[in-house]
Enzyme design. Sequence first.
Site, PDB file in Angstrom:
ATOM      1  N   GLU A  71      -0.708  -5.593   5.159  1.00  0.00           N
ATOM      2  CA  GLU A  71      -0.594  -6.800   4.974  1.00  0.00           C
ATOM      3  C   GLU A  71       0.083  -7.885   5.874  1.00  0.00           C
ATOM      4  O   GLU A  71      -0.890  -9.184   5.786  1.00  0.00           O
ATOM      5  CB  GLU A  71       0.193  -6.312   3.405  1.00  0.00           C
ATOM      6  CG  GLU A  71       0.707  -7.353   2.556  1.00  0.00           C
ATOM      7  CD  GLU A  71       1.398  -6.934   1.502  1.00  0.00           C
ATOM      8  OE1 GLU A  71       0.548  -6.309   0.644  1.00  0.00           O
ATOM      9  OE2 GLU A  71       1.827  -7.908   0.899  1.00  0.00           O
ATOM     10  N   ASP A  72       0.819  -7.497   6.640  1.00  0.00           N
ATOM     11  CA  ASP A  72       1.872  -8.811   7.314  1.00  0.00           C
ATOM     12  C   ASP A  72       1.532  -9.171   8.837  1.00  0.00           C
ATOM     13  O   ASP A  72       2.343  -9.776   8.866  1.00  0.00           O
ATOM     14  CB  ASP A  72       2.877  -8.669   6.761  1.00  0.00           C
ATOM     15  CG  ASP A  72       3.697  -8.419   5.391  1.00  0.00           C
ATOM     16  OD1 ASP A  72       2.795  -9.050   4.667  1.00  0.00           O
ATOM     17  OD2 ASP A  72       4.356  -7.686   4.791  1.00  0.00           O
TER      18      ASP A  72
END
Length: 598
Positions: free
Chosen positions: A117-118
Site C-alpha cells: 500500500e505505502d
Amino acid sequence: MDVDAGHGAALGRALPTQAPAAKDLPLGKRLRSFLSFPGNDEDPVAKLTKTHRGIHPSADAGVLRRSYAIAENMHRGQMRKSGDPYITHPLAVAQICAELGMDTTTLVAALLHDTVEDTSYTLEALHSDFGPEVTHLVDGVTKFDKAFYGKAAEAETIRKMIVAAGKDVRVLVIKLADRLHNMRTLDARSPASRARIATATLDVLVPLCDRLGIQALKRDLDDVVLYHLEPDSYARIDDHVQNRPGWQDYLAQVSSKARSALRRSRVTAEVTARPRHYYSIWKDTVAGGHAVPFDLPRIAVIVDGPATDCYAALGAIHGQWRPVAGRFKDFIASPKNNLYRSLHTTVTGPDGRLVEVLIRTEQMHRYSEFGVATTYRYPKTAETTDPSGADQLSWLKRVLDWQQDTDAAQFLASLRCDLAEGQITVFAHGQAFELPSASTPVDLAYELSPDTGDQCLAATINGRLAPLSSPLRDGDVVEIFAETDEHVAVEPNAPRGPRKEWLGFVKSSQAQMQINRYFDEKNEPGMSIADKVKLGRATIGLTLRKHDRGLASEVPLRRLAEELGYPDLETMLVAVCERNLEPDMVVEQLIALVDHPD
Ligand code: MN
C-alpha cells in the site's frame, strides 16, 4: 495459561505509553539513545522471535528476519505522525499477532502488511519472495486506492477484506492488530481524526472481533476506544481501579474459600481473580445509571476436566454462597453466537458483598480468549475444532452470501447493521435460527424461505398467537402460518402478499431485500434485467444459507449455468428470479458441483 491475564495483560497495555520524545531527553541520554544498543535493541526482531518461539518452539525465525529486513528497507525514510520510523508500526502489529499465538505466516504478512500500500513493493514481488499465502494476506488488508475509487474506496476496502477473510480468516486478525496499534498511537493525531477513527473502530472492527471470538484482542480494542471517545470516563475508571483499598485482599479471600469448597466437592480447578476491563466497567456503570464506576469483584474457576465438571463446580460454589436469583447464565448449554462458552453466576460472598463467578473448562477458556486464533495458538491440541461442532466462521460465510448482491455502500450498511445488532437464536420447526436481535416473525418467515415470507399471515410465539411485528427474544419457539399451509383458512377478501408496513419493523437484510423485491415486481412489471439478475443471485444466496453454505466465487455458478444449458450465468439468474428455475434445485446441484467437482 495465566487466567489472571484479565485486563490488557494478554496483549500488553491497552494504552499508548507516552515514551519521551528524543528531543525531550537530556543531551547525555539523547546521545546514548542514538549510540548505544543495550541488550535486545541490537536485534529489532528479538522480542518478536522470543514471543513467537515461546508459543511455537520450532518456528522458523529466519523468515521473520528476512521479512523484517524487506519491510524495513521499503519503509526506510517514512515516518509515522508520532515521528517514529514507520517500521515500528508493522513490527508492533506483528508483535500483537505473535502474542495472540498466530503462526509464522501471519507474522510475516503482518511485518509486510503496509509495504504494497505505502511503498514501491508490488504484490508480484511479494509473491515471488514469500509465496501465495502471504500475498493473499497482505492483499486482503491493502486498501483500495482513494484516487481511483473515490468515495466508495472505504466501503470497497472493507468488502474486499471480508471476502479475503472468507478464504483465510488471518486477514482479519492482521487487520484487527493493525487497528489496535494505530489506536494506541492515535495521540499524535488531531482530536477530530482521533474521534473519527475511534468511532469507525467501534462501528465495524470491534464487533467483527467479537464475532471472531477473540476476547483477548477485543478487550484491548474496547479500552483504547473508550480512552479516545470518553477520556474523562476513562480517567475516572482508571482512578477507581487503581485506588480501592482492600479489593485485592477481598478477592484473595474469596478465591481461597472457593478453592476449599471445590476441594470438598472433589472438583479439580484453578481459581483466580478476573478483573473486568475498563470498557466493561464503563458499560455497566452507564447502563445501571451509577454515579461511581460499578464493578463487582469477579473470579474465574477453570476446571480441569469435562464440561460436566463445570456444573459440579457450580454446585460447590452455590453450596458455599447463596446465588443471586436471575443472575445465573448457562452459556455452555446455549453458547453465544461467537461460541463463547461458560457458566456465569453471581453469589452473595463474604461480608454480604456480591461476587461474580465464571466457570469453564480449560478448553472453553482458550476458545473464549482466542476464538478463531485458537487453532493457530494450539495447533497440536487433539481437538483443534470446537467440540460443539459449530464454526465461528459460519457468520462470516453468511455475510459473504449477501455481499455479492449489493454494491459496496449497501454492503457496508448491511454489515454495520448486522454487526450492530446482537443476535438471538429462535426455534422453528425443530431447528435453530440466528437472527438480528428484536427480529420479528416476518424476519423468521423470510429466513425459512422467500415464499413463506411473502405469504406469512400469523405467528405464535411460545404457543401464543402474536402480532407479526412482535420483537422475538432469545430462545423463543415460533411457529409461522402461511397462506400455503393447508390448515390455514384464508378469508377470501383478505389482502395477499407482504405488506408495505412490514418494512417498518423487519430487522434482517434478507427480509428487507425480499419485501422490496416483491413490490418492485408488482409495481414495475418492466423490471430491468440487471435487477432480475441481482434478485436471482440474492435468492440463490439465501437458499445456500439454509444449507449453511456461502459462495466465495462465481465459478461454480457459471459452470452450473453451462451444464443446465443456459447461454450465460445472467440468463440462469433471471430464470431463478422469475421462478422458472427452482432455487432449491439450483443450490442442490451447486453444492454437488462444489463438493464433487468431477
Ligand atoms: Mn498498518
